[in-house]
Scaffold this active site. Structure first.
Site, PDB file in Angstrom:
ATOM      1  N   GLN A   1       0.836  -1.197   0.000  1.00 26.31           N
ATOM      2  CA  GLN A   1       0.000   0.000   0.000  1.00 26.31           C
ATOM      3  C   GLN A   1       0.878   1.255   0.000  1.00 26.31           C
ATOM      4  OE1 GLN A   1      -0.276   1.901   3.066  1.00 26.31           O
ATOM      5  NE2 GLN A   1      -1.841   3.330   2.346  1.00 26.31           N
TER       6      GLN A   1
ATOM      7  N   SER B   1       1.720   3.731   1.783  1.00 28.45           N
ATOM      8  CA  SER B   1       2.623   4.158   2.858  1.00 28.45           C
ATOM      9  C   SER B   1       3.775   3.195   3.082  1.00 28.45           C
ATOM     10  CB  SER B   1       1.833   4.284   4.169  1.00 28.45           C
ATOM     11  OG  SER B   1       1.459   3.002   4.652  1.00 28.45           O
ATOM     12  N   LYS B   2       3.721   2.007   2.469  1.00 24.14           N
ATOM     13  CA  LYS B   2       4.671   0.947   2.794  1.00 24.14           C
ATOM     14  C   LYS B   2       6.043   1.190   2.168  1.00 24.14           C
ATOM     15  CE  LYS B   2       1.698  -1.483   5.183  1.00 24.14           C
ATOM     16  NZ  LYS B   2       0.486  -0.644   5.043  1.00 24.14           N
ATOM     17  N   ASN B   3       7.047   0.535   2.757  1.00 23.60           N
ATOM     18  CA  ASN B   3       8.428   0.698   2.293  1.00 23.60           C
ATOM     19  C   ASN B   3       8.613   0.211   0.869  1.00 23.60           C
ATOM     20  OD1 ASN B   3       8.328   1.003   5.088  1.00 23.60           O
ATOM     21  ND2 ASN B   3      10.353   0.123   5.422  1.00 23.60           N
ATOM     22  N   LEU B   4       7.868  -0.810   0.472  1.00 18.53           N
ATOM     23  CA  LEU B   4       7.802  -1.277  -0.920  1.00 18.53           C
ATOM     24  C   LEU B   4       6.369  -1.018  -1.363  1.00 18.53           C
ATOM     25  CD1 LEU B   4       9.103  -2.651  -3.362  1.00 18.53           C
ATOM     26  CD2 LEU B   4       8.482  -4.854  -2.374  1.00 18.53           C
TER      27      LEU B   4
END
Length: 404
Positions: free
Chosen positions: A193, A195-198
């Site tokens: 999603q 906001s995620k790092n990936l």
């Protein structure tokens, strides 16, 4: 990508990182997928398969199933291990609501295990106390990118003959004793999603080393159609459409080329910031379990103790005034009004009986977690992509904000 190049691409003039980081590779990849005319796995696209192969290799798992989002990965996981009405699943009360929602969709009974105040993770020493005969699985969350005490959780699951589903939605590249989180249980789930790092806006993945589980999850995620070539419209089980698109996959493949460099920047900055914050009275950075050999740092979490200075709300307002993006984190998931209403409603009462639901309501207490929810402060992963001087500025802002 070098640290200097990463910082140049991620930082605005005021040293606050922009997100997501993207460039010509993402643009050309999306255009290639568009022009191919094959926009999904079901229309002959190959990029989802490419991503699954690369993500399996990255995590050290034998199998990877790409899904439309992290919640979909959790839904596929629960259906692959046959969680349903009459079953109970152990989970933490300090997590995003999706961890709970997927259980409620199966009409399974959520059994909350109180938090460990120092690590922010599920307290594995309380699993046996929370366990009931209805339990079929345990679903710990690697919160913020740090690992739960996996040795203790795995030992408990083996002893109780429970399935272990790792919610690793925030923990890309996180490790437990040198192995990637998500790969140690029966299966692990990730979110991509925004906001995620990936990140590909929305997206998810399930990883596993169990071929049979992988096949069940695959069939479920494509409306019950098995993976075997030539299956046509034959169905092997119930299911849903949880398939990832080619556009999501090509963005992920491009973003994966940046993931390791970004992760190293976060790690360096988090260590530096934690050292400074630990010296400030009333501020306690989250402790890592000894086996957590790599933290993904999706969140930098610390406790602002109730006697640290001004009230937390005033502290957070002061931080915002100094240009530091921080939040108070989660509220007690086990006390959400919608959940309590469901537990008293006709569906759960019919499945489990009034006596069991009354008992569930009486035992639904996680006092340590309530304190954690009063004291927690989060900094998002984008902050950890800043410069070293930005970490120093944040530490100084925290020290000053204690005074209001």
């Amino acid at each position: 990508m070098s640290r200097r190049a990463l910082m140049a691409s991620a930082m605005a003039p005021n040293e606050r990182p922009s997100w997501p980081v993207f460039g010509p590779l993402e643009e050309s990849s999306v255009l290639e997928a568009l022009r191919s005319g094959r926009w999904s796995r079901s229309s002959g696209g190959r990029k989802v398969l490419d991503f699954e192969e690369k993500y399996a290799a990255l995590t050290g798992a034998k199998y990877c199933l790409a899904t439309m989002n992290g919640t979909s990965a959790l839904i596929a996981a629960l259906n692959s291990i046959d969680v349903g009405p009459g079953d109970a699943v152990l989970l933490p009360p300090y997590t995003f609501v999706a961890t709970l929602n997927v259980l409620l969709m199966q009409h399974a009974l959520p059994i909350f295990v109180d938090s460990d105040i120092e690590t922010f993770q599920m307290d594995a020493t309380k699993l046996d106390t929370a366990y009931t005969q209805e339990c079929i699985a345990v679903m710990p969350v690697h919160l913020g990118g740090a690992a739960v005490d996996l040795d203790a959780v795995m030992n408990f699951a083996r002893r109780r003959n429970l399935k272990l589903v790792e919610d690793a939605c925030q923990a890309h590249l996180g490790e437990w004793k040198g192995r990637k989180v998500g790969s140690l249980g029966d299966c692990g789930c990730f979110s991509f999603q925004a906001s995620k790092n990936l990140n590909c806006g929305e997206g998810g993945a399930l990883i596993t080393n169990d071929e049979e589980l992988a096949n069940r999850a695959y069939a479920f995620h494509t409306n019950g159609r098995p993976k075997e070539v030539g299956s046509g419209l034959a169905y092997s089980r119930n299911g849903a459409n949880l398939r990832m698109t080619e556009f999501q996959a090509v963005i992920l493949l491009a973003q994966m080329t940046r993931l390791e460099a970004q992760s190293r920047v976060r790690e360096e900055n988090a260590r530096y910031l934690a050292g400074m914050l630990a010296k400030i009275p009333g501020v306690q950075p989250a402790r890592l379990h000894e086996g957590c050999t790599r933290n993904a740092w999706h969140l930098f979490m610390f406790r602002y103790l109730e006697d640290a200075g001004v009230p937390r709300a005033q502290f957070l307002k002061a931080l915002g005034g100094k240009g530091v993006s921080a939040s108070s984190g989660y509220t007690p998931l086990n006390k959400e009004p919608f959940l309590l209403k469901m537990m008293e409603g006709r569906h759960y009462t019919r499945i489990y009986g009034q006596k069991r639901m009354k008992q569930w309501l009486e035992q639904n207490e996680c006092p340590v977690n309530e304190r954690l929810c009063r004291e927690a402060v989060w900094l998002p992963q984008t902050v950890m992509l800043g410069s070293r001087s930005e970490m120093e500025r944040i530490a100084e802002a925290v020290a000053q904000a204690r005074k209001g």
